[in-house]
Each structure stands twice: as structure tokens, then as C-alpha cells.
Write a protein that holds these residues in place. Sequence first.
Motif, PDB file in Angstrom:
ATOM      1  N   ALA A   1       0.828  -1.207   0.000  1.00 36.06           N
ATOM      2  CA  ALA A   1       0.000   0.000   0.000  1.00 36.06           C
ATOM      3  C   ALA A   1       0.866   1.263   0.000  1.00 36.06           C
ATOM      4  O   ALA A   1       0.581   2.222  -0.728  1.00 36.06           O
ATOM      5  CB  ALA A   1      -0.926  -0.005   1.217  1.00 36.06           C
ATOM      6  N   LEU A   2       1.920   1.270   0.799  1.00 31.09           N
ATOM      7  CA  LEU A   2       2.774   2.456   0.897  1.00 31.09           C
ATOM      8  C   LEU A   2       3.509   2.751  -0.405  1.00 31.09           C
ATOM      9  O   LEU A   2       3.654   3.917  -0.802  1.00 31.09           O
ATOM     10  CB  LEU A   2       3.785   2.278   2.030  1.00 31.09           C
ATOM     11  N   THR A   3       3.959   1.720  -1.080  1.00 25.31           N
ATOM     12  CA  THR A   3       4.678   1.938  -2.335  1.00 25.31           C
ATOM     13  C   THR A   3       3.708   2.250  -3.478  1.00 25.31           C
ATOM     14  O   THR A   3       3.993   3.104  -4.319  1.00 25.31           O
ATOM     15  CB  THR A   3       5.551   0.728  -2.692  1.00 25.31           C
TER      16      THR A   3
ATOM     17  N   ARG B   1      12.879   5.542  -0.143  1.00 21.91           N
ATOM     18  CA  ARG B   1      12.876   6.885   0.441  1.00 21.91           C
ATOM     19  C   ARG B   1      11.443   7.380   0.574  1.00 21.91           C
ATOM     20  O   ARG B   1      10.553   6.911  -0.154  1.00 21.91           O
ATOM     21  CB  ARG B   1      13.689   7.855  -0.420  1.00 21.91           C
ATOM     22  N   PRO B   2      11.214   8.320   1.476  1.00 23.22           N
ATOM     23  CA  PRO B   2       9.841   8.824   1.625  1.00 23.22           C
ATOM     24  C   PRO B   2       9.387   9.586   0.392  1.00 23.22           C
ATOM     25  O   PRO B   2      10.177  10.275  -0.254  1.00 23.22           O
ATOM     26  CB  PRO B   2       9.949   9.743   2.849  1.00 23.22           C
ATOM     27  N   GLY B   3       8.112   9.431   0.041  1.00 20.21           N
ATOM     28  CA  GLY B   3       7.517  10.166  -1.068  1.00 20.21           C
ATOM     29  C   GLY B   3       6.378  11.034  -0.566  1.00 20.21           C
ATOM     30  O   GLY B   3       6.073  11.063   0.631  1.00 20.21           O
ATOM     31  N   GLU B   4       5.735  11.733  -1.480  1.00 21.37           N
ATOM     32  CA  GLU B   4       4.655  12.639  -1.087  1.00 21.37           C
ATOM     33  C   GLU B   4       3.412  11.867  -0.641  1.00 21.37           C
ATOM     34  O   GLU B   4       2.730  12.275   0.293  1.00 21.37           O
ATOM     35  CB  GLU B   4       4.309  13.571  -2.249  1.00 21.37           C
ATOM     36  N   GLY B   5       3.107  10.802  -1.312  1.00 22.53           N
ATOM     37  CA  GLY B   5       1.953  10.000  -0.930  1.00 22.53           C
ATOM     38  C   GLY B   5       0.647  10.561  -1.454  1.00 22.53           C
ATOM     39  O   GLY B   5       0.529  11.747  -1.762  1.00 22.53           O
ATOM     40  N   ALA B   6      -0.341   9.663  -1.563  1.00 23.12           N
ATOM     41  CA  ALA B   6      -1.655  10.065  -2.054  1.00 23.12           C
ATOM     42  C   ALA B   6      -2.339  11.034  -1.104  1.00 23.12           C
ATOM     43  O   ALA B   6      -3.104  11.902  -1.518  1.00 23.12           O
ATOM     44  CB  ALA B   6      -2.523   8.822  -2.251  1.00 23.12           C
ATOM     45  N   SER B   7      -2.076  10.905   0.169  1.00 17.92           N
ATOM     46  CA  SER B   7      -2.598  11.807   1.203  1.00 17.92           C
ATOM     47  C   SER B   7      -1.563  11.815   2.314  1.00 17.92           C
ATOM     48  O   SER B   7      -1.264  10.764   2.881  1.00 17.92           O
ATOM     49  CB  SER B   7      -3.947  11.303   1.724  1.00 17.92           C
TER      50      SER B   7
ATOM     51  N   LEU C   1      -4.667  -0.196  -1.178  1.00 18.18           N
ATOM     52  CA  LEU C   1      -4.359  -1.630  -1.099  1.00 18.18           C
ATOM     53  C   LEU C   1      -5.431  -2.434  -1.821  1.00 18.18           C
ATOM     54  O   LEU C   1      -5.123  -3.327  -2.621  1.00 18.18           O
ATOM     55  CB  LEU C   1      -4.261  -2.078   0.358  1.00 18.18           C
ATOM     56  N   LEU C   2      -6.710  -2.131  -1.554  1.00 22.32           N
ATOM     57  CA  LEU C   2      -7.795  -2.871  -2.191  1.00 22.32           C
ATOM     58  C   LEU C   2      -7.780  -2.669  -3.710  1.00 22.32           C
ATOM     59  O   LEU C   2      -7.980  -3.615  -4.472  1.00 22.32           O
ATOM     60  CB  LEU C   2      -9.136  -2.424  -1.619  1.00 22.32           C
TER      61      LEU C   2
END
Length: 279
Positions: free
Chosen positions: A118-120, A133-139, A162-163
Motif C-alpha cells: 500500500a505504501l509503495t 525513500r519517503p515520497g509525497e503519498g496520495a494523502s 491496497l484494495l
Amino acid sequence: MARTRDDETPDRAENDRQEPDWPWFLPAPEEERAGWSAEDSAVTEDPGAFAVQHAEVALVARAVALLDVVGEGRGTTDSGALVLADVRTLVQRWELPTGAEPPDSMWDVPELVGPWTALTAGGWIEVTGDSARPGEGASPYVPAEQDPDAFIQFARALMGILLLTLSQQKVDHGGFEGGADTFAALFYVTSAEGLTVPDILTGGTDMPGVPRGADGGPDLDQALRLMYTISDLTRLSAYGLIRRDSERAAPDTHYRANLAVMAVVASTADLLFHGPDEG
């Protein structure tokens, strides 16, 4: 919602026996699911209390811990997983079951695979070359105590991604085996009473709980529909999205989830089967 089938045998066609689209192992679709009480539902109106429910989802808690592990950067393997030293440290710290032998890869530990996937997929962690490395992310991730609403948005995005990812991947690449049957089952898993799957193995090879085929014996295609769905639910429980009230990865097992997961299942299913809202 359930997947349609186009592989009926000639015998069935001759007998005009139509296989129902709705999964046979779930309550009839016209039957109402067990509703949550007014007291339970009230938690959704309180950001602080609802954030606590999101934090109680194991998938979310482990994802937050993985973000901390990655920090400003962490080494990864050729397959894009955490290195073995980090994996074994987390397995020990989280007291995860591993069987007789320690894991040889992160991909052997579903409790890590779920949140990592889910994180990637959501861009919170970016894996390039031999590092993460950390990214901005969806939220953006924001601690619940700092901003409950922002934390809820993060947790909802994480669970939904994830789903969506599992729904879009092919089975041999980790996607859902049960397809839409799995989502139909999740609607009952996230009801107030959860879902108990039937024990089709009782009675041996005759499997009396399974619908009958043209020859009067158990319809193996219908048995497989249940087994595929059980496989998905078992994996989602290991990933930490839902809970399984039995250690057995077998039928006759009760699955459940809280209201935070219910909201995500509903919105994700709507997106998958009806598409995004227009306008």
C-alpha cells in the motif's frame, strides 16, 4: 456484484440451469446486513474517536511503523523489499508468526507485504535502485493526535489503495483470486456481525454444503468460488485490513472489521464497479 461465468457445461445449458451470479455462500442479496448500533455509528461523527478506529486497523498501524523505519532512506533488495536484517528485526519486534524457520525475505511475511504494498503503490515510499525513500503519498501522513481529520484521510487512502491494487493485479502477481466475490464477502465482513464462511469440507468429498452439479455431486466450480474468496479474506487478515477470529486458514472461520474499514470497502467497491463520479 459477483463475477459472471461463461463456462457452463453443455449439460447445464440443455437443462436450462443458470448459475446464480450472487455467491452461494453469502446471505441472499435482498437480506439486510446486520447494522451497526447508533452508538457505534456515532463514532464516525467524532474525528478524534474515528481516528482511533482507523489507528486500530493493523494495516494502518504497521504502515505508520514502516514509514518510521524507512525514515529518510533505507536499503532495499533487488526485488524492492526491505533488507533481511530489517525484516527480521520487525518480525521480532512485532512478534509475528514465522513458522519453524526465520523468513528469508520480506515477501515471506504477509504482515509486512500488505502495508509495504500500500505504501509503495500510494507513493508514500518510493523504491528506486537499492533504496527506499519517503515520497509525497496520495494523502500525507499526519499523526492522529496532531490532526485527526488528516490522519483519517491518510488511513482511508492507504486502505483503499491496497484494495485497488489487489483488484487490478493479476492473480499470479498477488491479485485477488475471488474477484468480485471477494468484495461481496467484504460487505458482510464489515457488517456489525461479520461473516462466518461455511465449512464445505464436512462430509468429506461429497461436500453436502456445496451446490449440486448436473451429476448430483458437489459442483466443484462453486466450491472453488468459496475457496478463492477464503484465500483472499485470509490474506487480507494477514495484511491487517480485517480480522480473522481463528488461527486456521480454513473454512468455518469468522472474519470481521470495524466501521473505518467498512467505509473504505464501500467507497472502493463503488469506484471499481461503477467508476468515478462525474462532474
